[in-house]
Design a protein around this motif. Structure first.
Motif, short mmCIF file in Angstrom:
data_model
loop_
_atom_site.label_atom_id
_atom_site.label_comp_id
_atom_site.label_asym_id
_atom_site.label_seq_id
_atom_site.Cartn_x
_atom_site.Cartn_y
_atom_site.Cartn_z
N GLU A 58 89.76 -4.20 -5.81
CA GLU A 58 89.79 -2.87 -5.20
C GLU A 58 90.09 -2.92 -3.71
OE1 GLU A 58 86.87 1.06 -4.72
OE2 GLU A 58 86.22 -0.70 -5.88
N ASN A 59 89.70 -4.02 -3.05
CA ASN A 59 89.84 -4.10 -1.60
C ASN A 59 90.79 -5.19 -1.11
OD1 ASN A 59 87.85 -2.04 -1.21
ND2 ASN A 59 86.24 -3.57 -1.59
N THR A 60 91.40 -5.92 -2.02
CA THR A 60 92.30 -7.00 -1.62
C THR A 60 93.65 -6.85 -2.32
OG1 THR A 60 91.44 -8.44 -3.36
CG2 THR A 60 90.42 -8.61 -1.17
N GLU A 61 94.67 -7.34 -1.63
CA GLU A 61 96.01 -7.30 -2.21
C GLU A 61 96.62 -8.69 -2.22
OE1 GLU A 61 98.75 -6.21 1.68
OE2 GLU A 61 98.00 -4.56 0.43
N LEU A 62 97.61 -8.86 -3.08
CA LEU A 62 98.27 -10.15 -3.22
C LEU A 62 99.21 -10.39 -2.03
CD1 LEU A 62 99.23 -9.96 -7.00
CD2 LEU A 62 97.34 -11.25 -5.98
N PRO A 63 99.04 -11.49 -1.29
CA PRO A 63 99.94 -11.76 -0.16
C PRO A 63 101.34 -12.14 -0.61
CG PRO A 63 98.47 -13.62 -0.51
CD PRO A 63 98.02 -12.53 -1.44
N SER A 64 101.46 -12.67 -1.80
CA SER A 64 102.76 -13.00 -2.38
C SER A 64 102.68 -12.82 -3.88
CB SER A 64 103.17 -14.44 -2.03
OG SER A 64 102.25 -15.36 -2.58
N GLY A 65 103.81 -12.59 -4.48
CA GLY A 65 103.80 -12.36 -5.92
C GLY A 65 104.34 -13.55 -6.68
N LEU A 66 104.64 -13.31 -7.95
CA LEU A 66 105.26 -14.33 -8.81
C LEU A 66 106.60 -13.77 -9.26
CD1 LEU A 66 105.30 -16.95 -10.37
CD2 LEU A 66 103.92 -15.86 -12.16
N GLN A 67 107.66 -14.26 -8.62
CA GLN A 67 109.00 -13.77 -8.90
C GLN A 67 109.86 -14.93 -9.39
OE1 GLN A 67 110.33 -10.85 -5.65
NE2 GLN A 67 108.78 -12.06 -4.58
N LEU A 68 110.40 -14.81 -10.58
CA LEU A 68 111.20 -15.87 -11.18
C LEU A 68 112.66 -15.43 -11.20
CD1 LEU A 68 108.89 -16.87 -14.17
CD2 LEU A 68 109.07 -17.94 -11.91
N GLY A 69 113.51 -16.19 -10.50
CA GLY A 69 114.93 -15.87 -10.46
C GLY A 69 115.62 -16.24 -11.76
N THR A 70 116.74 -15.57 -12.02
CA THR A 70 117.49 -15.81 -13.26
C THR A 70 118.85 -16.43 -13.01
OG1 THR A 70 118.32 -13.52 -13.22
CG2 THR A 70 116.31 -13.94 -14.49
N GLY A 71 119.10 -16.84 -11.78
CA GLY A 71 120.36 -17.56 -11.54
C GLY A 71 121.18 -16.99 -10.40
N VAL A 72 122.47 -17.29 -10.46
CA VAL A 72 123.40 -16.96 -9.38
C VAL A 72 124.72 -16.51 -9.98
CG1 VAL A 72 124.30 -19.31 -9.23
CG2 VAL A 72 124.40 -17.84 -7.22
N ARG A 73 125.49 -15.80 -9.18
CA ARG A 73 126.83 -15.42 -9.60
C ARG A 73 127.73 -15.34 -8.37
NH1 ARG A 73 127.00 -8.85 -10.72
NH2 ARG A 73 125.99 -8.21 -8.78
N VAL A 74 129.04 -15.45 -8.60
CA VAL A 74 130.01 -15.21 -7.54
C VAL A 74 130.35 -13.73 -7.57
CG1 VAL A 74 132.30 -15.75 -6.65
CG2 VAL A 74 130.92 -17.55 -7.70
N VAL A 75 129.95 -13.03 -6.51
CA VAL A 75 130.13 -11.59 -6.48
C VAL A 75 131.49 -11.19 -5.94
CG1 VAL A 75 129.15 -11.25 -4.17
CG2 VAL A 75 128.95 -9.43 -5.88
N GLY A 76 132.17 -12.12 -5.25
CA GLY A 76 133.48 -11.79 -4.72
C GLY A 76 134.05 -12.94 -3.92
N THR A 77 135.28 -12.76 -3.49
CA THR A 77 135.92 -13.69 -2.57
C THR A 77 136.44 -12.89 -1.38
OG1 THR A 77 138.04 -13.48 -3.73
CG2 THR A 77 136.61 -15.34 -4.34
N THR A 78 136.35 -13.47 -0.20
CA THR A 78 136.80 -12.79 1.01
C THR A 78 137.89 -13.61 1.67
OG1 THR A 78 135.08 -13.85 2.36
CG2 THR A 78 134.56 -11.71 1.38
N LYS A 79 138.93 -12.92 2.14
CA LYS A 79 139.99 -13.56 2.90
C LYS A 79 139.53 -13.75 4.34
CE LYS A 79 143.72 -14.06 0.26
NZ LYS A 79 144.42 -15.35 0.13
N GLN A 80 139.78 -14.93 4.87
CA GLN A 80 139.43 -15.23 6.25
C GLN A 80 140.69 -15.05 7.10
OE1 GLN A 80 135.95 -16.09 6.76
NE2 GLN A 80 136.13 -15.31 4.68
N PHE A 81 140.76 -13.94 7.84
CA PHE A 81 141.98 -13.62 8.59
C PHE A 81 141.95 -14.19 10.01
CE2 PHE A 81 142.55 -10.59 5.17
CZ PHE A 81 143.93 -10.61 5.00
N SER A 82 141.51 -15.42 10.14
CA SER A 82 141.60 -16.08 11.44
C SER A 82 143.05 -16.50 11.70
CB SER A 82 140.67 -17.29 11.48
OG SER A 82 140.99 -18.20 10.45
N GLN A 83 143.40 -16.64 12.97
CA GLN A 83 144.78 -16.96 13.35
C GLN A 83 145.13 -18.37 12.93
OE1 GLN A 83 147.00 -14.80 15.35
NE2 GLN A 83 148.50 -16.30 14.66
N GLY A 84 146.29 -18.52 12.28
CA GLY A 84 146.82 -19.85 11.98
C GLY A 84 147.62 -20.38 13.16
#
Length: 262
Positions: A58-84
């Protein structure tokens, strides 16, 4: 089935896509005006078993939880328009953009494409065209009796002909800029086309309003750094191996349970 198998599977898939991006960069290390791609990763949905900040009493809270990740994905590709790097060719129709901006190319379907590749040539009518024969926009026509073509840093095109001693003005090459060039869609042949993400093209005279200048007798080389790409390739290979090791380790754990519990 053990969730680690599926997590590592997403890692293998993401690193495979990353390696494809790196290989495309290396394949285009000598492509004029090419801009390197970078894969953008994003973690997947988390399974929240214990909510961070939840009340443990009733008077205390969890300082951190239990979070389990499910992995990774490639969300996109970006062009790097630096000068050649600008390479000197001493060819009068080789042009490079020093700074921001793109050449405009008139496509057969009537649309305008954009490029940083300034390796222009002349067709049978004297029009300035790309190696694929697509004309530069605005169109520049060089007379048949021309002995010398000069293109200024501001895009002014003049020519000396056999008939006239004074230079003849052949037109003005303009460049376009985009508020978000990374939003352009690559369509191959060193060409891009605008999208909603790139914003509308802002046409202007080279050297003004933030647009780069035109350098005659030069081309812009690819901005791919070979050493950087090789380091990225090694990093990708090791990440792939580590994800493969997770699959192998999980398989051994499941095999142990299968053989010893029953």
């Amino acid at each position: 089935m053990h969730p680690a198998l599926w997590v590592s599977k997403t890692g293998l898939s993401a690193q495979d896509t990353n390696l494809s991006t790196i290989s495309n960069n290396l394949a285009n290390v000598n492509t004029t005006g090419f801009k390197r791609d970078r894969a953008v990763f994003q973690d997947l949905l988390y399974q929240i078993n214990r909510q961070p900040g939840g009340m443990s009493t009733e008077n205390t809270e969890l300082p951190s939880g239990l979070q389990l990740g499910t992995g990774v994905r490639v969300v996109g590709t970006t062009k790097q328009f630096s000068q050649g790097n600008l390479q000197i060719t001493e060819q009068p129709l080789d042009l490079a953009v020093d700074g921001r901006g793109f050449f405009q190319i008139a496509m057969p379907d009537g649309q305008i494409a954009y490029t940083r590749d300034g390796q222009f040539q002349l067709n049978s009518d004297g029009d300035v065209v790309t190696p694929d024969g697509y004309p530069l926009e605005p169109n520049v026509n060089v007379p048949e009796d021309t002995t010398n073509v000069t293109i200024g840093r501001d895009g002014t095109v003049t020519a000396v002909t056999n008939d006239q001693a004074a230079p003849v003005n052949l037109g003005q090459i303009t460049l376009v800029n985009f508020i978000n060039p990374q939003g352009l869609q690559a369509i191959g042949n060193n060409l891009f086309k605008e999208t909603n993400a790139s914003g509308d093209p802002q046409e202007g005279e080279p050297g003004l309003a933030g647009i780069g200048t035109i350098e005659q007798g030069m081309v812009e080389s690819s901005n791919v750094e070979v050493v950087e790409e090789l380091v990225n390739m090694i990093t990708t290979q090791r990440a792939y191996e580590m994800n493969s090791k997770v699959v192998s380790t999980t398989d051994q754990m499941l095999q142990f349970i299968t053989n010893n519990i029953g």
